[in-house]
Each structure stands twice: as C-alpha cells, then as structure tokens.
Design a protein around this motif. Structure first.
Motif, PDB file in Angstrom:
ATOM      1  N   LEU A   1      -0.667   9.016   4.195  1.00 20.15           N
ATOM      2  CA  LEU A   1      -1.329   7.918   3.512  1.00 20.15           C
ATOM      3  C   LEU A   1      -2.602   8.426   2.859  1.00 20.15           C
ATOM      4  CD1 LEU A   1      -1.053   5.121   6.243  1.00 20.15           C
ATOM      5  CD2 LEU A   1       0.236   5.239   4.111  1.00 20.15           C
ATOM      6  N   ARG A   2      -2.806   8.047   1.594  1.00 17.22           N
ATOM      7  CA  ARG A   2      -4.020   8.429   0.870  1.00 17.22           C
ATOM      8  C   ARG A   2      -4.250   9.941   0.910  1.00 17.22           C
ATOM      9  NH1 ARG A   2      -6.284   3.442   0.057  1.00 17.22           N
ATOM     10  NH2 ARG A   2      -5.796   1.863   1.655  1.00 17.22           N
TER      11      ARG A   2
ATOM     12  N   ASP B   1       0.807  -1.217   0.000  1.00 22.75           N
ATOM     13  CA  ASP B   1       0.000   0.000   0.000  1.00 22.75           C
ATOM     14  C   ASP B   1       0.845   1.274   0.000  1.00 22.75           C
ATOM     15  OD1 ASP B   1      -3.080  -0.650   0.578  1.00 22.75           O
ATOM     16  OD2 ASP B   1      -1.853  -2.139   1.588  1.00 22.75           O
ATOM     17  N   HIS B   2       2.063   1.187   0.553  1.00 20.14           N
ATOM     18  CA  HIS B   2       2.853   2.412   0.697  1.00 20.14           C
ATOM     19  C   HIS B   2       4.322   2.056   0.933  1.00 20.14           C
ATOM     20  CE1 HIS B   2       3.418   6.668   1.465  1.00 20.14           C
ATOM     21  NE2 HIS B   2       4.031   6.402   2.594  1.00 20.14           N
ATOM     22  N   ARG B   3       5.215   2.807   0.332  1.00 19.51           N
ATOM     23  CA  ARG B   3       6.651   2.651   0.546  1.00 19.51           C
ATOM     24  C   ARG B   3       7.185   3.919   1.202  1.00 19.51           C
ATOM     25  NH1 ARG B   3       5.719  -0.073  -4.235  1.00 19.51           N
ATOM     26  NH2 ARG B   3       6.665  -2.172  -4.381  1.00 19.51           N
ATOM     27  N   ALA B   4       8.014   3.726   2.227  1.00 23.59           N
ATOM     28  CA  ALA B   4       8.518   4.894   2.956  1.00 23.59           C
ATOM     29  C   ALA B   4       9.775   4.496   3.721  1.00 23.59           C
ATOM     30  CB  ALA B   4       7.450   5.447   3.904  1.00 23.59           C
TER      31      ALA B   4
ATOM     32  N   GLN C   1       7.986  -1.193   3.750  1.00 26.58           N
ATOM     33  CA  GLN C   1       6.772  -1.244   2.927  1.00 26.58           C
ATOM     34  C   GLN C   1       5.589  -1.524   3.837  1.00 26.58           C
ATOM     35  OE1 GLN C   1       7.814  -4.361   0.170  1.00 26.58           O
ATOM     36  NE2 GLN C   1       8.566  -2.916  -1.353  1.00 26.58           N
TER      37      GLN C   1
ATOM     38  N   TYR D   1      -1.602  -1.488   9.785  1.00 23.97           N
ATOM     39  CA  TYR D   1      -0.848  -1.914   8.609  1.00 23.97           C
ATOM     40  C   TYR D   1       0.325  -2.772   9.068  1.00 23.97           C
ATOM     41  CZ  TYR D   1      -3.272   1.700   5.871  1.00 23.97           C
ATOM     42  OH  TYR D   1      -4.211   2.468   5.248  1.00 23.97           O
TER      43      TYR D   1
ATOM     44  N   ARG E   1       5.737  12.659   3.314  1.00 26.28           N
ATOM     45  CA  ARG E   1       5.207  12.004   2.119  1.00 26.28           C
ATOM     46  C   ARG E   1       5.886  10.660   1.884  1.00 26.28           C
ATOM     47  NH1 ARG E   1       2.443  14.280  -1.779  1.00 26.28           N
ATOM     48  NH2 ARG E   1       3.108  16.359  -1.181  1.00 26.28           N
ATOM     49  N   LYS E   2       7.173  10.587   2.095  1.00 25.93           N
ATOM     50  CA  LYS E   2       7.938   9.354   1.898  1.00 25.93           C
ATOM     51  C   LYS E   2       8.636   8.908   3.171  1.00 25.93           C
ATOM     52  CE  LYS E   2       7.180   8.679  -2.514  1.00 25.93           C
ATOM     53  NZ  LYS E   2       6.499   7.462  -3.021  1.00 25.93           N
TER      54      LYS E   2
END
Length: 566
Positions: A417-418, A278-281, A293, A384, A361-362
């Motif tokens: 997120l989102r 769903d998201h990489r950071a 991740q 998550y 953001r990241k």
C-alpha cells in the motif's frame, strides 16, 4: 413631525417592520430637526447666545436619539424575535408530527440571533451619533474661530455666518443612514428592510432548528414572488429544490426583502456518498483467491488550521524547489532518490519502481493464521474495510468471513500500500472483513529504562483496584474531542468580535449566514452568546449586551430581556 408610539406588540412581520421603521425614522427626524435649528441659529448670528443654547439642546437630542433607537431595538429582539422563532418552530413541528418547547438548542439559537440583531441596529445608530458629535464639535469650533476670520475679510459678519451655516448644512447631513463607503439610504427604507431580514431569519431559524431536532436532513425551499432574482447568492434560484439543513442554514435568506421559507422533508433520505476505493487486490491463501477492494476505515476530525501570514491572513504555501537551481519544480519532473554513503544520489523513476519484483503489489498474501491475542497491540497501525469485488468474489468472501469468526483466529498477511509492503491482519467485524495494517517488529523502538523501581504495598494495590472498579464501564463512544470544540468556539468568537467563554456551547449555525453583512463596521465585543438554561415551555429571558469603544454609544440602562409574548 415627532410622534409618540405605543409599546411594540409582536405580530405579522410586515406590520412590525413598518412600525419599527416609523419609530426609527422619527428618531432620525428629531435629531435632524435639532440640527436644523442649530444651523438656523448660526445663520442668524453665529456668536449669539442662542447658538450656545441650541447646541446644548442638540447635545441632549443626541442622548435622546440613542435612547429611542436602543429602546426600539431592545423591544424588537425581546418580543418580536421570540414570536417569529416560535412560529417557525411550530410550523416545522406540525409538519413532522411533533410539538415545540423551548429546549436548550432553541434558547441558544435565539440568544445568538438576538445578539446579532441588536448589534445591527446599534451599528447604524452609533454611526449617526458619531456624525452628530462631529457636527457638534464643528459648530462649537467654527463659532469661536472661523466667523471672526471670515468677517475680517471682504464680507460682513452676517454674510460670514450665513456662509458658515450653508457649509455646515452641506457637510453634516444627519437625515440619512450612512454606510461605511459613504452611501446614503433613507432611514425608513433601511429600517424596514433590515427588520424584515431579521424577522425572516428568526422564523427560518426556528423552522430549521426544529427540523434538525426531529432528525430531518432535507428541507424544501419556498421563495416568494419577488425571490429567485439574479442577486441571490445561490445561482440555482432555489425555490422548489431540496437542500440539506446545513445548506439551508447557510442562506436562510438571500436579500433584505427575501420571503424565503423552508418545509421539512422527512420523507427524503439521503443516498450514501460513494466510497473511494483505496486499493484493489486479491486475497490469496493456499488455492483460494478472492478479488477484493480496500476502503479507508478512519478519518481525522482535526481543527483544520492552516499556516497564514499574521499581518494579512494570507495562506503560507510550501513550494517544491530544486536546491541546485533554486527554481520551483513541477510534479511531472519529480522522482525518488536514494542517497549513497558517499553522498551521491541514485535517482529512481516511476518506471524503475513499477518493475520491482514485488508479489504483494496486487495480492494480499496470507501465509498463515494466528490467535488474535498473539498479535501485540503495539503493532496495530491503520484499518481498512475490505469488500468483495464483483459477483465472483461474493461467495468466497462470505466463506472467509464466517470461517474466521467461527475459528476465532486472524489471518496474517502482507500487502503493498502506498508504495510500501506492509504487514497486516485480516479479521471479521460485524460480517465485514477488516484489514488492519501492522508495523514491522523492527519499527518498534526500544523503550530504554523507563520502568519505576519504587516498591508498592498490597494496601496501595487494593486501593488502586477499588478505584478502577468504581470507574469501570466508561463508554468510549461518549468521549468527544473537546479541543476541536474549543477551537471552533475560538473561531466563532474571532468572527463575531466576541470573547471566548469557558464551558460555552457553540453558537447556533444560523449566525453564520450573517457573514455577508459584515462589510460594515461591527462592535468590538458581543457578550452573552450562550447561557445554560433548562428547557421549559416558555421563551427564554435573555439580555444581549453590546460594548462600544466610545461612551456615547453604550446602550443606556440594563440590557433587555426576552419576555413571553403571550
């Protein structure tokens, strides 16, 4: 020529199918012979007493036909279906190194199969009885009205009667099985194909149910020499392939004379499905940076209902329409907007949002650590799973998990997120990091004056605590969504034309394959699709009861029972 047949004995599927086909063909032939006698009497003298006598005999023949078909259908579902189901279940049990007994899951599966099979036989016989009743009324009315009118013309009464007999013979044919679209099929061909199909499904249902009971997830498909042809619903010509039990149950056979069988494959373990990231950071605190991740840790199991048009069942769609132009707008032309106090809108494009100076953001920014008890449970939102990304993140990831577990604290973080920056906590769970998003404190509504000012006594508190102690120890994992289960029961009842029963187990999945046969009319109601029975070593005793909207189509006598075939 009519025959009397001995009682049905369970055995080879082909032999029993030939016997059932012979019995049903004989029942059809008896009724067609009585019809021919009525037509012959009309041809001799349409207004004679003999026609009335033949009509009375024909009416009795309709009842006899119904009783013969009903008795054979009951014998088939009561004796042959349990025999074949048990054969399939024992074959699966031998393959997985176990044994077979009639547990509740097998009883309910056989219950559903027997109800469906019994209804299929009666559906065709009911259509035959309906056409016979139409013929009876046509003869009775014609003898009273048409013959005198025809004789008053340029033909004699004998010629008029002969013409009437020829017309009735052409318009009312009872020697075939008639489908809804008017297609005719020889009785023996239909009965043998239908019986073989029911037999194959019963055998495969036993195999699949017993394999599922043993924890097997995959089955190998074995098609006979005449299988794998182009009319199969599965275009891969399944023989020799591996399928999940759910896929196998969807099509236990693919055509009326299908010889498909299944073999359990306990050696085949399914691969874990790929998890969508769903998201990489990067987790960042102090001088430490860990590439990670994020994967969604939850999924909803709702009833899956859609909005539909009540009259035809078509889906209701919500379209994105411009208020000013009253036209549908494609996704590529949709942007975000901020409404000003004066009513005007500030349009924000994706490029504008991407240029926001947002450090999270990241990055999963960790400003500090707190005791988990200091986090108000009201703030928890969505969890998550957090996994290390790449080889370089493995060691610092493991270090953070171990340090949080030993220190007994959670990391407070901020993450985007989102398209929203969210508050979150990082905590260890079974050696894995979990990122749990939180609501911002200002998102919690003030409850107002909801507390009660009613006083309580010490005695009342003691009784309440005693009750709480008695109900202590509940396992959350043992609690299930009963609403979703009840909704599935309602859907099954709607599809099969049955009634929703309270505290009823779901029908076995083996009934779902039969949707391909629903092009023909079905009875209005099928009862008795489940029954609470304890597991024993003998087959269940079961009674499928089919109610029809017309009295002449009701099964005579008490419903059949599944008896021990030994």
């Amino acid at each position: 020529m009519a025959h009397e047949f001995p009682p049905l004995t369970p055995g080879d599927a082909g032999t029993v199918a030939a016997r059932v086909a012979a019995v049903l063909e004989d029942a059809w032939q008896r009724l067609a012979a009585e019809q021919a006698a009525v037509i012959a009497a009309i041809g001799d003298n349409a207004r004679s007493r003999m026609v009335a006598d033949r009509l009375a005999q024909f009416q009795a023949a309709i009842t006899d036909f119904q009783q013969r078909v009903d008795a054979e259908a009951r014998a088939f579902v009561a004796r042959q279906l349990p025999h074949l189901y048990e054969e399939g279940a024992r074959a699966a049990a031998q393959a997985v190194g176990g044994h077979f007994s009639w547990t509740l899951i097998h009883r309910e599966a056989l219950q559903a199969l027997a109800s469906d099979s019994y209804a299929d036989f009666l559906r065709r016989s009911e259509e035959e009885q309906r056409m016979a009743a139409v013929f009876y009324r046509a003869v009775r009315d014609a003898a009273r009205r048409e013959v005198p009118l025809l004789a008053a013309g340029h033909t004699t009464a004998v010629q008029a009667a002969k013409a009437l007999a020829d017309r009735l013979a052409a318009e009312h044919q009872l020697a075939y099985v008639i489908y809804r679209g008017g297609a005719r099929m020889p009785v023996r061909a239909w009965a043998e194909a239908a019986t073989l199909a029911e037999s194959a499904v019963a055998y495969n249902a036993g195999t699949l149910n017993r394999a599922r009971e043993a924890g097997v997830q995959f089955m190998e498909v074995f098609d006979g020499a005449d299988c794998g042809w182009t009319s199969h619903k599965d275009p891969d010509k399944a023989t020799g392939t591996l399928r999940t039990i759910e896929e196998a149950a969807t099509w236990p056979i693919s055509h009326p004379r299908c010889t498909r069988a299944f073999g359990p494959r306990p050696d085949h373990v399914p691969e874990a499905p790929p998890t969508h990231c769903d998201h990489r950071a990067y987790i960042s605190f102090g001088l430490v940076t860990i590439p990670v991740q994020l994967y969604s840790a939850t999924e909803e199991h709702g009833a899956g209902l859609h909005q539909v048009h009540a009259s035809d069942g078509a889906r209701i769609r919500h379209r994105k329409v411009c208020e000013r132009e009253d036209v549908e707008v494609p996704q590529s032309e949709i942007a975000r907007g901020w409404e000003r106090p004066d009513g005007r809108t500030v349009v924000l494009l994706d490029e504008d949002l991407a240029a926001l100076p947002l450090p999270t953001r990241k990055t999963v920014d960790v400003p500090g650590f707190v005791d988990e008890r200091d986090v108000d449970p009201m703030l928890y939102s969505r969890p998550y799973w957090v996994g290390a990304a790449g080889e370089q993140g493995q060691r610092p990831y493991a270090l953070l998990v171990e340090a949080l577990a030993r220190h007994g604290t959670v990391a407070v973080a901020k993450v985007t997120l989102r398209a929203r920056e969210r508050l979150a906590v990082l905590r260890p769970r079974h050696g894995i990091l979990v990122l749990h998003t939180l609501l911002w404190p200002e998102e919690i509504r003030v409850p107002g004056d909801l507390s009660s000012a009613s006083p309580v006594t010490e005695r009342e508190l003691e009784l309440a605590e005693l009750l709480m102690d008695q109900l202590a120890g509940v396992e959350i994992a043992d609690l299930h969504d009963e609403y979703a289960a009840a909704m599935e029961q309602l859907v099954v009842a709607k599809m099969t034309g049955g009634e929703l029963e309270e505290q009823r187990s779901l029908c076995s999945p083996w009934t779902w394959w039969r949707r391909w046969k629903r092009a023909s009319a079905r009875p209005e109601n099928t009862e008795g699709l489940s029954r609470q029975l304890s597991g024993t070593s003998s087959p269940p005793r079961f009674a499928p009861a089919i109610n029809s909207s017309t009295s002449m189509c009701r099964p005579s006598g008490p419903p059949p029972e599944l008896t021990n075939y030994r």
